[in-house]
Design a protein around this motif. Structure first.
Motif, PDB file in Angstrom:
ATOM      1  N   THR A   1       0.970  -1.322   0.283  1.00 19.59           N
ATOM      2  CA  THR A   1      -0.156  -0.060   0.048  1.00 19.59           C
ATOM      3  C   THR A   1       0.836   1.583  -0.078  1.00 19.59           C
ATOM      4  O   THR A   1       0.344   2.102  -0.790  1.00 19.59           O
ATOM      5  CB  THR A   1      -0.826  -0.087   0.682  1.00 19.59           C
TER       6      THR A   1
ATOM      7  N   LYS B   1      -5.918   3.200   1.730  1.00 22.18           N
ATOM      8  CA  LYS B   1      -6.529   2.297   0.734  1.00 22.18           C
ATOM      9  C   LYS B   1      -8.076   3.045   1.486  1.00 22.18           C
ATOM     10  O   LYS B   1      -8.605   2.426   2.002  1.00 22.18           O
ATOM     11  CB  LYS B   1      -6.016   0.854   1.334  1.00 22.18           C
TER      12      LYS B   1
ATOM     13  N   HIS C   1       2.431   1.299  -3.052  1.00 22.54           N
ATOM     14  CA  HIS C   1       1.412   1.996  -4.115  1.00 22.54           C
ATOM     15  C   HIS C   1       1.221   3.563  -4.304  1.00 22.54           C
ATOM     16  O   HIS C   1       0.695   4.049  -5.158  1.00 22.54           O
ATOM     17  CB  HIS C   1      -0.168   1.058  -4.241  1.00 22.54           C
ATOM     18  N   ASN C   2       0.661   3.394  -2.931  1.00 21.34           N
ATOM     19  CA  ASN C   2       0.680   5.293  -2.322  1.00 21.34           C
ATOM     20  C   ASN C   2       1.824   6.317  -3.134  1.00 21.34           C
ATOM     21  O   ASN C   2       1.410   7.648  -3.559  1.00 21.34           O
ATOM     22  CB  ASN C   2       0.570   5.414  -0.963  1.00 21.34           C
TER      23      ASN C   2
ATOM     24  N   SER D   1      -1.506   5.403   5.557  1.00 20.23           N
ATOM     25  CA  SER D   1      -1.156   4.587   4.562  1.00 20.23           C
ATOM     26  C   SER D   1      -2.277   4.578   3.896  1.00 20.23           C
ATOM     27  O   SER D   1      -3.691   4.565   5.230  1.00 20.23           O
ATOM     28  CB  SER D   1      -0.472   3.511   4.485  1.00 20.23           C
TER      29      SER D   1
END
Ligand SMILES: Nc1nc2c(ncn2[C@@H]2O[C@H](COP(=O)(O)OP(=O)(O)OP(=O)(O)O)[C@@H](O)[C@H]2O)c(=O)[nH]1
Ligand SMILES: [Mg+2]
Length: 356
Positions: free
Chosen positions: A73, A180, A76-77, A178
């Protein structure tokens, strides 16, 4: 907590809280039911972050194994954030400071994969660091309300070197930053000083809100989170509606819903850290109209009063005062303190109903 540095009001709250603890211990009664707390609010208001804090403060803290799960995550961030900035530079016709960064923007524009392992992220560390330093990217970043950039992107871009290590394990703070989006319904049960609490976290984006009704039974309290710093931003969902206006509209339907007439509704003006910074250079009055602003829009206290009035004014039943707190969900100490006050408010009002 040391009480020497608290205001008189906060000291009184701490005293009250200790008294409630003493009474609970003395009575040693059985709890008839758990305290169900529903976390509501628009997308990205901080609901899941608050829940992570409950886990850190009162539950099972994130150990190495649990934190490693957040690694993809975080990657991805970072990558998605950098790609968004690279695209924005092009769309806003901002020249890059260095040609080498132009090339990396092309790479990012075509980037589609999902990085899972450290060895796949390492190659991006240096170009990402150079990109984040580029004046072109900085200019795009200063205009971030014109496109959709997650609030944690600058936090992670500052830490690319650390994130790029082969033995990288996200810290607790990284876990809290983070992002999501929540799509389902997440239940989390914990005992808070022997009182059974059940938190229910839902997705706040428009497409997930029809699921909220499934959670409306037997609610003791609602924590309604609003991103207080989002007054200059529009929704991800339609890219038109002002985020604060959306948040106030949702609050209006919740707070005036007859299902919740005996439920404690507590409003969190979250992202207070970002609000403090934003009021210095952006006037809320340039984005939110229709409610009179008194004072100076660059003064935090005046903005806090305005926000409170903005939300308070939509309540039809005004017999009770509006419970509200300015919070920073990524700050464990802040949430520890605020949740103590919230817990006291809830116990004070519902103690007879939950104890047998
Ligand atoms: N700086 C700052 N960031 C925050 C704060 N609260 C949440 N965030 C960040 O904002 C992003 C969104 O937070 P989430 O907790 O995922 O929001 P959510 O309300 O659960 O969003 P949905 O699941 O889409 O409904 C995350 O990257 C958080 O780390 C805060 O008080 N300050
Ligand atoms: Mg969430």
């Amino acid at each position: 907590m040391a009480t020497c540095c608290l205001s008189e009001e906060d000291r009184a709250a701490v005293r009250r809280s200790r008294e409630i603890d003493r009474n609970l211990q003395a009575e040693k009664k059985q709890y008839r039911s758990e305290i169900k707390i529903l976390l509501l609010g628009a997308g990205e208001s901080g609901k899941s972050t608050f829940l992570k804090q409950m886990r850190i403060i009162h539950g099972e803290d994130f150990d190495d194994e649990a934190r490693i799960e957040f690694r993809p995550t975080v990657y991805h961030n970072v990558m998605k954030g950098a790609k968004t900035l690279a695209k924005a530079v092009r769309n806003l016709n901002i020249p890059m400071q260095h040609d080498s960064n132009e090339e990396f923007c092309d790479i990012l524009n075509n980037y589609k994969s999902n990085i899972l392992e450290p060895q796949d992220f390492v190659q991006y560390v240096e170009p990402l660091q150079a990109l984040w330093k580029d004046n072109g990217i900085r200019e795009a970043f200063s205009r971030r309300n014109e496109f959709q950039l997650g609030d944690s992107v600058p936090y992670f871009l500052e830490k690319v070197k650390e994130i790029g290590k082969l033995d990288y394990i996200p810290t607790r703070e990284h876990v809290l930053h983070s992002r999501k989006a929540t799509t389902g319904i997440v239940d989390y049960r914990i005992d808070v000083r022997n009182v059974p609490f059940r938190f229910v976290d839902v997705g706040g984006q428009r497409q997930h809100r029809q699921k909220w009704f499934q959670c409306f039974d037997e609610v003791t309290a609602i924590l309604f989170l609003c991103s207080s710093s989002a007054y200059d931003q529009v929704l991800v969902e339609d890219r038109v509606t002002n985020r604060l206006v959306e948040s106030r509209n949702i609050f209006e339907t919740i707070v005036n819903n007859r299902c919740f007439s005996s439920v404690s509704i507590i409003l969190f003006f979250n992202k207070y850290d970002l609000l403090c910074e934003k009021v210095l250079h952006k006037r809320i009055t340039d984005y939110i109209t229709g409610v009179k602003f008194e004072g100076d829009p660059h003064q935090l206290k005046d903005v806090e009063r305005f926000l409170t009035q903005l939300f308070d004014s939509v309540r039809t039943d005004r017999r009770q005062e509006l419970y509200r707190h300015f919070t920073t969900a990524t700050d464990t100490n802040n949430i520890k303190f605020v949740f103590r006050a919230v817990r006291d408010t809830i116990l004070h009002r519902h103690i007879d109903g939950i104890m047998g």
